[in-house]
Design an enzyme around this catalytic site. Sequence first.
Site: not given
Length: 194
Positions: A75-77
């Site tokens: 994931a990347d936020t």
Amino acid sequence: MTTEPMNLPKVILASKSPRRQELLRLMNIDFRVVLKEVDESYPEGLTPTEIALHIAEKKCHAFDEMVEDEVVVTADTIVSIDGQILGKPESPEHAIAMLQTLSGRKHQVITGVCILYNQQYNLFYDVSEVLFRPLTDGEIAYYVNKYQPLDKAGSYGIQEWIGLIGIERIDGSYTNVVGLPTEKLYQQLLKLQK
């Protein structure tokens, strides 16, 4: 009849984020953490959503040759305000400047997620809109000094003091703002049950 909500293959979480790890634990997902160094740069001209998806997919590709019969979750936020990306701050001063930018305004938190299973990549994302009330310089300085938010996109953790005292409204998923849209992740993982 099973009492388990999901019967998944083994799950690898490719994230050192303690917040993502805690969210998976709260979902009762049995997982292990495996970290790989990944260049998180991205091409110019991408939208904030495209950036989050691009980096999440890049992180997943680091596992291409490694996994069999396991599910990899990456994931990347990112935080976006007026089209500007606020990544992780480089210093306490940078963190203060970011929070001053967010103070009294709405911003978007976008998490891109990639799931790798059986050589298949599944990409999805979530967007939450967050409104901070106007923050004083003292509140910002206190938070940055006490909580050291240098590992957080946008320089804040919603589950920390600044979120508790400063966030007036969220439109969308709370867990997405924490760093992983668990509602959407659950739906995607259900499709992979053994």
